[in-house]
Scaffold this motif. Sequence first.
Motif, PDB file in Angstrom:
ATOM      1  N   GLU A  43       0.828  -1.211   0.000  1.00 41.33           N
ATOM      2  CA  GLU A  43       0.000   0.000   0.000  1.00 41.33           C
ATOM      3  C   GLU A  43       0.863   1.262   0.000  1.00 41.33           C
ATOM      4  N   THR A  44       1.960   1.224   0.718  1.00 36.29           N
ATOM      5  CA  THR A  44       2.855   2.383   0.767  1.00 36.29           C
ATOM      6  C   THR A  44       3.380   2.714  -0.624  1.00 36.29           C
ATOM      7  N   PHE A  45       3.834   1.707  -1.361  1.00 39.79           N
ATOM      8  CA  PHE A  45       4.372   1.959  -2.691  1.00 39.79           C
ATOM      9  C   PHE A  45       3.278   2.361  -3.676  1.00 39.79           C
ATOM     10  N   CYS A  46       2.081   1.820  -3.493  1.00 41.82           N
ATOM     11  CA  CYS A  46       0.959   2.247  -4.348  1.00 41.82           C
ATOM     12  C   CYS A  46       0.624   3.714  -4.082  1.00 41.82           C
ATOM     13  N   ARG A  47       0.579   4.099  -2.798  1.00 41.24           N
ATOM     14  CA  ARG A  47       0.303   5.501  -2.458  1.00 41.24           C
ATOM     15  C   ARG A  47       1.419   6.413  -2.944  1.00 41.24           C
ATOM     16  N   ALA A  48       2.653   5.954  -2.820  1.00 41.09           N
ATOM     17  CA  ALA A  48       3.782   6.763  -3.280  1.00 41.09           C
ATOM     18  C   ALA A  48       3.674   7.001  -4.787  1.00 41.09           C
ATOM     19  N   TYR A  49       3.336   5.953  -5.530  1.00 43.35           N
ATOM     20  CA  TYR A  49       3.169   6.101  -6.972  1.00 43.35           C
ATOM     21  C   TYR A  49       2.043   7.085  -7.282  1.00 43.35           C
ATOM     22  N   SER A  50       0.941   6.966  -6.545  1.00 47.57           N
ATOM     23  CA  SER A  50      -0.206   7.848  -6.772  1.00 47.57           C
ATOM     24  C   SER A  50       0.089   9.293  -6.404  1.00 47.57           C
ATOM     25  N   SER A  51       1.019   9.496  -5.497  1.00 44.44           N
ATOM     26  CA  SER A  51       1.308  10.862  -5.053  1.00 44.44           C
ATOM     27  C   SER A  51       2.655  11.361  -5.539  1.00 44.44           C
ATOM     28  N   LEU A  52       3.117  10.848  -6.660  1.00 42.25           N
ATOM     29  CA  LEU A  52       4.404  11.298  -7.207  1.00 42.25           C
ATOM     30  C   LEU A  52       4.438  12.802  -7.467  1.00 42.25           C
ATOM     31  N   ASP A  53       3.299  13.382  -7.780  1.00 46.53           N
ATOM     32  CA  ASP A  53       3.278  14.826  -8.024  1.00 46.53           C
ATOM     33  C   ASP A  53       3.590  15.625  -6.761  1.00 46.53           C
ATOM     34  N   ASP A  54       3.464  14.986  -5.596  1.00 51.13           N
ATOM     35  CA  ASP A  54       3.782  15.647  -4.329  1.00 51.13           C
ATOM     36  C   ASP A  54       5.263  15.551  -3.979  1.00 51.13           C
ATOM     37  N   TYR A  55       6.001  14.728  -4.692  1.00 47.03           N
ATOM     38  CA  TYR A  55       7.428  14.559  -4.421  1.00 47.03           C
ATOM     39  C   TYR A  55       8.164  15.836  -4.803  1.00 47.03           C
ATOM     40  N   ARG A  56       8.911  16.391  -3.848  1.00 50.51           N
ATOM     41  CA  ARG A  56       9.568  17.688  -4.049  1.00 50.51           C
ATOM     42  C   ARG A  56      11.082  17.608  -4.133  1.00 50.51           C
ATOM     43  N   GLY A  57      11.600  16.425  -4.335  1.00 53.41           N
ATOM     44  CA  GLY A  57      13.039  16.291  -4.506  1.00 53.41           C
ATOM     45  C   GLY A  57      13.788  15.921  -3.242  1.00 53.41           C
ATOM     46  N   GLU A  58      13.069  15.690  -2.142  1.00 57.27           N
ATOM     47  CA  GLU A  58      13.743  15.270  -0.927  1.00 57.27           C
ATOM     48  C   GLU A  58      14.289  13.858  -1.102  1.00 57.27           C
ATOM     49  N   LYS A  59      14.976  13.355  -0.091  1.00 55.86           N
ATOM     50  CA  LYS A  59      15.500  11.995  -0.171  1.00 55.86           C
ATOM     51  C   LYS A  59      14.332  11.029  -0.323  1.00 55.86           C
ATOM     52  N   ARG A  61      13.925   7.843   0.326  1.00 54.28           N
ATOM     53  CA  ARG A  61      13.610   6.976   1.466  1.00 54.28           C
ATOM     54  C   ARG A  61      12.789   7.738   2.506  1.00 54.28           C
ATOM     55  N   SER A  62      13.199   8.941   2.825  1.00 55.62           N
ATOM     56  CA  SER A  62      12.453   9.763   3.787  1.00 55.62           C
ATOM     57  C   SER A  62      11.047  10.040   3.292  1.00 55.62           C
ATOM     58  N   TRP A  63      10.922  10.334   2.010  1.00 54.94           N
ATOM     59  CA  TRP A  63       9.619  10.614   1.413  1.00 54.94           C
ATOM     60  C   TRP A  63       8.706   9.394   1.509  1.00 54.94           C
ATOM     61  N   LEU A  64       9.247   8.203   1.251  1.00 61.38           N
ATOM     62  CA  LEU A  64       8.445   6.980   1.345  1.00 61.38           C
ATOM     63  C   LEU A  64       7.944   6.754   2.767  1.00 61.38           C
ATOM     64  N   PHE A  65       8.827   6.910   3.744  1.00 63.62           N
ATOM     65  CA  PHE A  65       8.425   6.701   5.129  1.00 63.62           C
ATOM     66  C   PHE A  65       7.409   7.751   5.558  1.00 63.62           C
ATOM     67  N   LYS A  66       7.592   8.970   5.095  1.00 58.56           N
ATOM     68  CA  LYS A  66       6.629  10.025   5.397  1.00 58.56           C
ATOM     69  C   LYS A  66       5.286   9.704   4.748  1.00 58.56           C
ATOM     70  N   THR A  67       5.318   9.193   3.534  1.00 59.27           N
ATOM     71  CA  THR A  67       4.098   8.798   2.835  1.00 59.27           C
ATOM     72  C   THR A  67       3.347   7.747   3.643  1.00 59.27           C
ATOM     73  N   GLU A  68       4.060   6.785   4.191  1.00 55.69           N
ATOM     74  CA  GLU A  68       3.430   5.741   4.988  1.00 55.69           C
ATOM     75  C   GLU A  68       2.794   6.318   6.244  1.00 55.69           C
ATOM     76  N   CYS A  69       3.534   7.096   6.988  1.00 55.16           N
ATOM     77  CA  CYS A  69       3.013   7.611   8.262  1.00 55.16           C
ATOM     78  C   CYS A  69       1.871   8.602   8.059  1.00 55.16           C
ATOM     79  N   GLU A  70       1.965   9.443   7.049  1.00 56.32           N
ATOM     80  CA  GLU A  70       0.911  10.427   6.818  1.00 56.32           C
ATOM     81  C   GLU A  70      -0.374   9.785   6.315  1.00 56.32           C
ATOM     82  N   SER A  71      -0.261   8.645   5.681  1.00 55.09           N
ATOM     83  CA  SER A  71      -1.444   8.021   5.100  1.00 55.09           C
ATOM     84  C   SER A  71      -2.161   7.106   6.082  1.00 55.09           C
TER      85      SER A  71
END
Length: 83
Positions: A43-59, A61-71
Amino acid sequence: MKGCERLGKVGLEDVYRLHVNDMYRYLFRLTRDERLAEDLTQETFCRAYSSLDDYRGEKVRSWLFKTECESTEPSSPDLPKNC
């Protein structure tokens, strides 16, 4: 997708391959349930793929973990509240 461009030369498959084990281990430590950790990892990777437009160039790995916790809902029985 703008987020894909920000990933640079690293593709989505590379991101998955590089981070799936870390994400699974993290989620398994939180849940102590293999199947649930596998489901949440997927689910984390599916959400990350769906929210790629929110990716702002940060690391990534950090973005993925943030995606998991925020969701995850704070009251979700799937994860402890200290996510």
